[in-house]
Design an enzyme around this catalytic site. Structure first.
Site, PDB file in Angstrom:
ATOM      1  N   ASP A 171     -11.231   1.411   5.883  1.00 21.48           N
ATOM      2  CA  ASP A 171     -12.751   1.680   4.822  1.00 21.48           C
ATOM      3  C   ASP A 171     -13.509   1.770   5.891  1.00 21.48           C
ATOM      4  OD1 ASP A 171     -12.196   1.918   2.191  1.00 21.48           O
ATOM      5  OD2 ASP A 171     -11.400  -0.114   2.791  1.00 21.48           O
ATOM      6  N   ARG A 187      -5.459 -11.669  -3.856  1.00 22.05           N
ATOM      7  CA  ARG A 187      -7.246 -10.522  -3.131  1.00 22.05           C
ATOM      8  C   ARG A 187      -7.644  -9.731  -4.668  1.00 22.05           C
ATOM      9  NH1 ARG A 187      -8.085  -5.540   0.196  1.00 22.05           N
ATOM     10  NH2 ARG A 187      -7.059  -4.183  -1.409  1.00 22.05           N
ATOM     11  N   ARG A 238      -9.690   5.086  -2.447  1.00 20.11           N
ATOM     12  CA  ARG A 238      -9.011   4.387  -1.115  1.00 20.11           C
ATOM     13  C   ARG A 238      -8.690   5.017   0.249  1.00 20.11           C
ATOM     14  NH1 ARG A 238      -8.080   0.374  -3.273  1.00 20.11           N
ATOM     15  NH2 ARG A 238      -8.470  -0.367  -5.199  1.00 20.11           N
ATOM     16  N   ARG A 298      -4.851  -3.524   9.473  1.00 20.81           N
ATOM     17  CA  ARG A 298      -4.143  -2.899  10.025  1.00 20.81           C
ATOM     18  C   ARG A 298      -3.679  -1.730   8.876  1.00 20.81           C
ATOM     19  NH1 ARG A 298      -1.430  -3.418  14.934  1.00 20.81           N
ATOM     20  NH2 ARG A 298      -2.888  -1.485  16.098  1.00 20.81           N
ATOM     21  N   GLU A 313     -15.564  -4.607   5.747  1.00 19.01           N
ATOM     22  CA  GLU A 313     -14.754  -3.577   5.008  1.00 19.01           C
ATOM     23  C   GLU A 313     -15.739  -2.776   5.996  1.00 19.01           C
ATOM     24  OE1 GLU A 313     -11.812  -3.151   2.313  1.00 19.01           O
ATOM     25  OE2 GLU A 313     -13.032  -4.653   1.334  1.00 19.01           O
ATOM     26  N   HIS A 345       0.131  -0.902  -0.403  1.00 18.68           N
ATOM     27  CA  HIS A 345       0.163   0.402  -0.147  1.00 18.68           C
ATOM     28  C   HIS A 345       1.383   1.330  -0.201  1.00 18.68           C
ATOM     29  CE1 HIS A 345      -3.440  -2.206   0.531  1.00 18.68           C
ATOM     30  NE2 HIS A 345      -3.986  -2.408   1.819  1.00 18.68           N
TER      31      HIS A 345
END
Length: 926
Positions: free
Chosen positions: A585, A424, A757, A623, A545, A155
């Protein structure tokens, strides 16, 4: 750049911090000298004056200093502005290095002094478990069934280039050497020169990437942390733990612990919103992982062979070892009486052949002859075991217990795959894929148009038959073809590297039973599910989420567990079901307080559902680095989980800049891995540590959450113009242009908050120093709660803070976030909003809520100031924030110029440099 060592007025710094101040002063001086040499006296004088004014402003709140500082910063030309930004950014980076080293130094001092075991250590966790009545058999049962897995993700909140990072690692190594050794004058001169070279290299290295990272770049960056930490630190951690257990009780002598602590990764397998992760990219990521770990094994086998000069006339050998020697290609007459070396030469040759067979990869050092490759990592381990057993049987246990022991543990932990790579994808993609498969095979079924019950019935019917739904003679869309190929690549990985290479398939935005069954169907299409045998080769992991999804999670899993067909598949997985919970999220959807509370409740409900169905639940916590994305101290976070939520098994994502801060140094990395393991052990064996809560506490939390949710949703989703305010008052547009990751910043090409996002959402609020996702709604919630219950209710909140780990951790994380916020700086970002009416309608609300949240926090915790309970972080902020504030000021001025139409590339580059610097100063910014 100099650095003052004077303590704030009225405060005397403790002696233990003297080395930290000295390191910061040294690095500041070297940076200042570099600035003067490279850019001239005028640049140095400007930076030095800004530094002095910024420190004075923080200490005295001087209006005069504020005006002079603003005048200097506003008057900088483009080139000088970038020089100032780089100087202050690098100081933040260097201060981070000094602080990390100081933590290591303090840890070593405690160990040398024989201090009591620290909180978060396995030694203390084991001691507490024994004090709590758990004998060695109970500990063995825990380790047999435990899984602790940090999962690295790509990320994009790590804004540093690897070249910058490498230069910083050099600085860290030189500082570390100075702190551990008494250097001679010549050695000290060499060290000083090395520091100057490293800082000069930093200054002359481009901070920003020219191109956006590819997935392969992200994989390579992630793999570097295995070199820094994991490949060496994990085996050492296991060895230390085994030795401590054996020292405490003979029960553990000669026993080896199961591999309960293992690494995971998303890098190269996470396709949610990332079109660049394809089946070929997945194969490449697996190959890169395998190559990295086998190279490590080759180097270790080579070194062990070099060390093992044992002669046959002086040490005995087992029959199994003699057979290894007989097969070895080492025929040198100089080593004919060195059986262990010759045996290891054969092991090396087989390992080199394995690298060639698995990955078409050639060993750096050529083997002495051709040997057949290993069929599996277990076969490699078996030959290492022969060497170990022969040494043990012939009086050489000390030798077996050194490098060879660590290599054997590495093979057990990492295999030939290095880390379990998760897949994913978003549930919407699965729906479209399955719909297309059905339409091609059975036109008119209209899978996507069916209600949930109809989808489930259709999927169960298809899962009951071994017949494939897909056909090689049908031209599917690129999306559907890509999804099918991903699952086929996963099956290939199982065949090549073993099933541990890909264990989990995660479903983003899961909200129903059909989401799970869709993945089961795609697994069947690739041979990962065999209906006749009822065998499933992967874990199907729903990710809940949003707030609504979290509230429905237990009902969804209850319905899923009730399906006989799914229970049969679970039996092949040991009745273990993993569920992932999304912190980022849910926070963006419902705010900090409601997200935390709904996650807590969801875990409680999932524990009950799993228990009722006889299912072993494993929770995977998504997390992020910041509190707004579920971040915060891992030890406290694990112990704050509801009773029964850990059950010896936990997976946690490690994201963005947090990976570097936790795992770039092997000592810090080992400590962080130990913290995860210790917290998991305590939360499992000492459930009282999780805190049993009274009904009035749960009711109070429910009320607080409802009020916070309303305040947050009113602002973010129901206030007219808020989206425009967000895009204009933050650097969200500029963040989207940074080349810090392969993934787009928004799921769709809109400016809607729903589509953005969570990472850039949080990152943007961090840059403008408002940190909204980490606190907004709390002040309103407490005010409304007290209005309903009266001021006497404050005592209940104080009791909750004192006695309930969940609530205490929630407030501690908010304390950290609020301490890093600055409403004065945030007000200057608000001035970037073009419409004054919009600005005046929203910013006063933000400021009022910010103050209300601080007041409520201090009232409940009993602190006089933020961070009174966290003096280490308070010291860190005091040291670094005077160097951070000028970066924000310059960022604002450059944003004004850029948005006014100034096209000079130096302006945009300056903005991106400030983003880098602010992120470094805050440390956990995304």
């Amino acid at each position: 750049m100099k650095h003052s060592t004077q303590s704030p007025p009225g405060e005397t710094a403790p002696d233990k911090d003297h080395p930290l101040r000295e390191d910061i002063r040294l690095l500041g001086r070297v940076l200042g000298e570099t600035l003067r040499q490279q850019e001239g006296d005028d640049a140095f004088d400007t930076v030095e004056r800004i530094r002095q004014l910024a420190i004075r402003l923080h200490r005295e709140e001087s209006a005069e200093a504020r005006l002079e500082l603003a005048a200097i910063l506003d008057g900088l030309d483009r080139e000088r502005a970038n020089q100032v930004v780089r100087a202050f950014s690098y100081f933040s980076h260097l201060a981070n290095i000094a602080e990390d080293l100081h933590h290591i130094r303090r840890s070593r001092a405690h160990l040398i002094a024989g201090s009591a075991p620290r909180e978060g250590s396995l030694q203390l966790a084991l001691q507490r478990a024994r004090d709590g009545g758990h004998d060695e058999a109970a500990l063995r049962e825990f380790f047999d069934g435990a899984l602790v897995s940090p999962v690295l993700t790509a990320h994009p909140t790590e804004v540093q280039r690897k070249s910058i990072f490498n230069a910083q690692m050099k600085v860290a190594a030189l500082l570390d050497e100075r702190s551990r050794m008494q250097l001679t004058p010549e050695e000290l001169d060499d060290s000083d020169a090395g520091l100057r070279r490293a800082v000069l290299t930093l200054w002359q290295t481009r901070m920003l990437r020219l191109k956006r990272l590819s997935v392969a770049d992200e994989v390579a960056n992630g793999l570097s942390f295995y070199d820094y930490t994991f490949l060496k630190a994990l085996p050492r951690l296991y060895g230390r733990l085994e030795d401590d257990l054996a020292t405490a009780d003979p029960f553990w002598a000669k026993q080896e612990l199961p591999c309960f602590l293992r690494m995971g990764s998303w890098i190269g397998g996470d396709r949610d919103g990332n079109p660049f992760v394809t089946a070929d990219v997945l194969r490449s990521a697996l190959r890169m992982q395998s190559t990295r770990v086998i190279d490590h094994y080759l180097e270790e086998v080579h070194r062990i062979g070099a060390e093992m000069s044992l002669a046959s006339g002086l040490v005995g050998t087992s029959e199994d070892l003699i057979r290894l020697v007989q097969r070895s290609p080492d025929r040198s007459p100089h080593r004919e009486d060195e059986p262990y070396r010759r045996a290891l030469a054969g092991v090396y040759a087989r390992l080199a052949a394995t690298a060639r067979a698995l990955d078409n990869h050639e060993a750096l050092r050529h083997a002495l002859g051709e040997m057949p490759p290993y069929d599996s990592a277990a076969d490699f381990l078996a030959e290492l075991d022969i060497v170990r057993d022969s040494l043990d049987a012939n009086g050489s246990h000390l030798i077996a217990n050194g490098r060879l022991r660590r290599l054997r543990r590495a093979v057990k932990v990492f295999g030939f795959h290095l880390a379990a790579l998760d897949l994913r994808q978003n549930s919407d993609v699965h729906v479209r894929t399955v719909h297309e498969l059905f339409e091609a095979a059975r036109p008119g079924v209209d899978y996507a148009g069916r209600a949930e019950e109809g989808r489930i019935a259709l999927l169960l019917g298809e899962l009951a038959t071994p017949r494939l739904l897909s056909s090689p003679f049908v031209d599917y869309s690129d999306e559907t073809g890509g999804e099918l190929e991903i699952f086929r690549a996963a099956r290939e990985a199982h065949e090549r590297y073993g099933r541990a290479a890909i264990e989990n398939v995660i479903i983003s935005k899961a909200d129903g039973v059909s989401d799970v069954l869709e993945v089961a169907l795609l697994a069947k299409e690739a041979g990962l599910l065999r209906p006749r045998e009822g065998e499933l080769d992967i874990n199907i992991v729903p990710l809940f989420e949003t707030i609504d999804d979290l509230r429905r999670a237990s009902a969804t899993m209850d319905a899923l567990f009730a399906l006989p067909a799914y229970r049969r598949l679970l039996e092949s997985r040991g009745m273990r079901q993993e569920v992932m919970l999304g912190y980022s999220d849910s926070n963006k959807d419902g705010g900090f307080l409601t997200s935390g509370w709904e996650l807590y409740k969801a875990q409680n409900a999932l524990v009950e559902v799993a228990k009722r169905h006889g299912v072993r639940l494993r929770l995977f916590h998504g997390r992020g680095g910041t509190v707004g994305r579920g971040g915060g101290p891992s030890y406290d976070a694990i112990l704050a989980q509801p009773p029964g939520a850990v059950q010896g098994a936990i997976r946690i994502t490690e994201q963005g800049e947090v990976i570097a801060s936790k795992y770039s140094n092997p000592e810090v990395g080992r400590r962080n891995l130990e913290i995860l393991a210790a917290a998991t052990l305590e939360a499992t064996l000492l459930p009282h540590a999780s805190g049993m809560t009274r009904p009035e506490c749960l009711e109070a939390m429910e009320q607080l959450s409802a009020h916070a949710f309303k305040a947050y949703r009113d602002l973010v989703y129901e206030t007219p113009g808020f989206v425009q305010y967000f895009w204009e008052s933050t650097v969200i547009n500029e963040i989207a242009e940074l080349n810090i990751g392969s993934r787009p910043s928004s799921r769709k090409k809109t400016q809607a908050i729903e589509d953005l996002r969570a990472i850039p959402w949080v990152f943007s609020w961090s840059q403008c120093r408002l940190m909204l996702p980490g606190w907004y709604g709390f002040g309103s919630a407490v005010q409304a709660f007290l209005a309903e219950r009266g001021e006497a209710a404050i005592e209940l909140l104080r009791q909750m803070h004192r006695d309930w780990p969940f609530f205490r951790t929630l407030l501690a994380n908010m304390d950290m976030v609020l301490s890093k916020s600055d409403i004065g700086i945030a007000a200057r970002y608000a001035d970037l909003v073009a419409d004054p009416k919009l600005r005046d309608a929203i910013f006063p609300r933000l400021k009022a809520e910010w103050q209300a949240s601080i007041d409520a926090l201090l009232t409940i915790t009993g602190q006089r100031e933020l961070l009174d309970a966290n003096p280490l972080l308070k010291r860190s902020i005091r040291n670094r924030f005077p160097y951070l504030d000028p970066l924000n000021h310059i960022q604002i001025e450059l944003l004004k110029r850029h948005r006014a139409g100034e096209t000079d590339e130096r302006v945009k580059r300056g903005i991106h440099l400030t983003i880098n610097g602010v992120a470094a100063g805050l440390r956990n910014s995304g």
